[in-house]
Write a protein that holds these residues in place. Sequence first.
Motif, PDB file in Angstrom:
ATOM      1  N   TYR A 142      -8.378  -3.510   2.714  1.00 17.73           N
ATOM      2  CA  TYR A 142      -7.397  -2.284   2.753  1.00 17.73           C
ATOM      3  C   TYR A 142      -7.994  -1.305   3.840  1.00 17.73           C
ATOM      4  O   TYR A 142      -7.256  -0.656   4.635  1.00 17.73           O
ATOM      5  CB  TYR A 142      -7.649  -1.379   1.467  1.00 17.73           C
ATOM      6  N   LYS A 143      -9.424  -1.354   4.108  1.00 16.72           N
ATOM      7  CA  LYS A 143      -9.901  -0.375   5.416  1.00 16.72           C
ATOM      8  C   LYS A 143      -9.418  -0.948   6.576  1.00 16.72           C
ATOM      9  O   LYS A 143      -9.022  -0.292   7.604  1.00 16.72           O
ATOM     10  CB  LYS A 143     -11.373  -0.555   5.049  1.00 16.72           C
TER      11      LYS A 143
ATOM     12  N   LYS B 110      -5.748  -0.390   6.979  1.00 19.86           N
ATOM     13  CA  LYS B 110      -5.448   1.290   7.506  1.00 19.86           C
ATOM     14  C   LYS B 110      -5.860   1.465   8.730  1.00 19.86           C
ATOM     15  O   LYS B 110      -5.386   2.243   9.588  1.00 19.86           O
ATOM     16  CB  LYS B 110      -6.005   2.193   6.196  1.00 19.86           C
TER      17      LYS B 110
ATOM     18  N   LEU C  36       0.828  -1.350  -0.060  1.00 14.87           N
ATOM     19  CA  LEU C  36       0.049  -0.094  -0.026  1.00 14.87           C
ATOM     20  C   LEU C  36       0.990   1.146  -0.008  1.00 14.87           C
ATOM     21  O   LEU C  36       0.331   2.389   0.135  1.00 14.87           O
ATOM     22  CB  LEU C  36      -0.965   0.013   1.284  1.00 14.87           C
ATOM     23  N   ARG C  37       2.185   1.037   0.078  1.00 13.13           N
ATOM     24  CA  ARG C  37       2.917   2.370  -0.012  1.00 13.13           C
ATOM     25  C   ARG C  37       3.865   2.423  -1.121  1.00 13.13           C
ATOM     26  O   ARG C  37       3.737   3.161  -2.135  1.00 13.13           O
ATOM     27  CB  ARG C  37       3.629   2.631   1.145  1.00 13.13           C
TER      28      ARG C  37
ATOM     29  N   GLU D 214       3.038  -1.631   4.252  1.00 18.38           N
ATOM     30  CA  GLU D 214       1.836  -2.586   4.440  1.00 18.38           C
ATOM     31  C   GLU D 214       1.972  -3.557   3.448  1.00 18.38           C
ATOM     32  O   GLU D 214       1.634  -3.174   2.145  1.00 18.38           O
ATOM     33  CB  GLU D 214       0.743  -1.983   4.793  1.00 18.38           C
TER      34      GLU D 214
ATOM     35  N   GLU E 243      -3.864   3.122  11.812  1.00 16.36           N
ATOM     36  CA  GLU E 243      -4.459   4.353  12.586  1.00 16.36           C
ATOM     37  C   GLU E 243      -4.452   4.136  14.061  1.00 16.36           C
ATOM     38  O   GLU E 243      -4.231   5.096  14.981  1.00 16.36           O
ATOM     39  CB  GLU E 243      -5.863   4.648  12.123  1.00 16.36           C
TER      40      GLU E 243
END
Length: 302
Positions: free
Chosen positions: A103-104, A107, A47-48, A125, A111
Amino acid sequence: MSALNFKKLKQNEPKHLIRHCDKNMRLQGTHSNIHINKELTYKNAQLRRSYEDTCKLLDDTLERLDSRPGANRRVDRVVAYAIEGVLPMPIDDDEILDRKRTYKWVKGIVEILKEEYPEIEVLQEYIHYDEVHEYVNAETKERVMSRPHVHLFVVPIVEGKLNSKKFFPSKKSFYEFNKKLDDLTMSIYGKPYGDGTKKKSLSTVERLKIESEKAELEQRKKMAEEMESDLISRETALRQQERIFEEQEQKFREKESKLAAFMESDIGRRAIQEYKNVMRNGKRSEMLVGQRERNKMDFSVI
């Protein structure tokens, strides 16, 4: 309970694992993990940033931290954490929905980490779909499909320094993290990440692999023992059948031997001669009867 696994990484360990997890680097060379299916690696998600940029970010972060007064420069220092675990649910048939909620969830984990430790550097990730395979459940002994798993890499920065001792320093801090993780998972998947028990987590990827391999070996051992027992039974039955054939053959040979001895005896020779005489007389009788029938036919014609 069931929880994510936090693994401390020292010196070059982060780069080694990041290389292993990276989508593009994963396609190069071979892997000791036989369950990695390169045909499915395209489904993996990071994801990055790329492997090279991730390694550079790690180097730059450590260089920045080392330049500060009172920096932790010990050779055996923990420079990063690998946080890993299986996804809460198996792959959904709706791939788009499955990706969105995965993905949620990932993430959301970041958080939670940033909320507790805002200074941490999240390097990358990863979500791996290319290791999904059938395995033996260590508890139920049933064959099931494994789930995709996630890898997070973070640099533990606390109070401006590289400090792993203050990054989730107590059981209470992990308990609070896991509670938040359960709440996050419930909000997305409708179920908590924990299983409600106090057993040590089995959610870590490496532990799952070890437990699965042990169960697989036990199952294979059991199957091998059953096959060996079956082969022994078949071999025993075959030997018994061979003994029966041998006994029947021996009896047949004994009968042949007795018959040959009888035919060589005086009584046997006379019996054979009488048989030949009967056969000759029988043929003569047939010839006479046939002649009479032909004669009758000739007279009837006249």
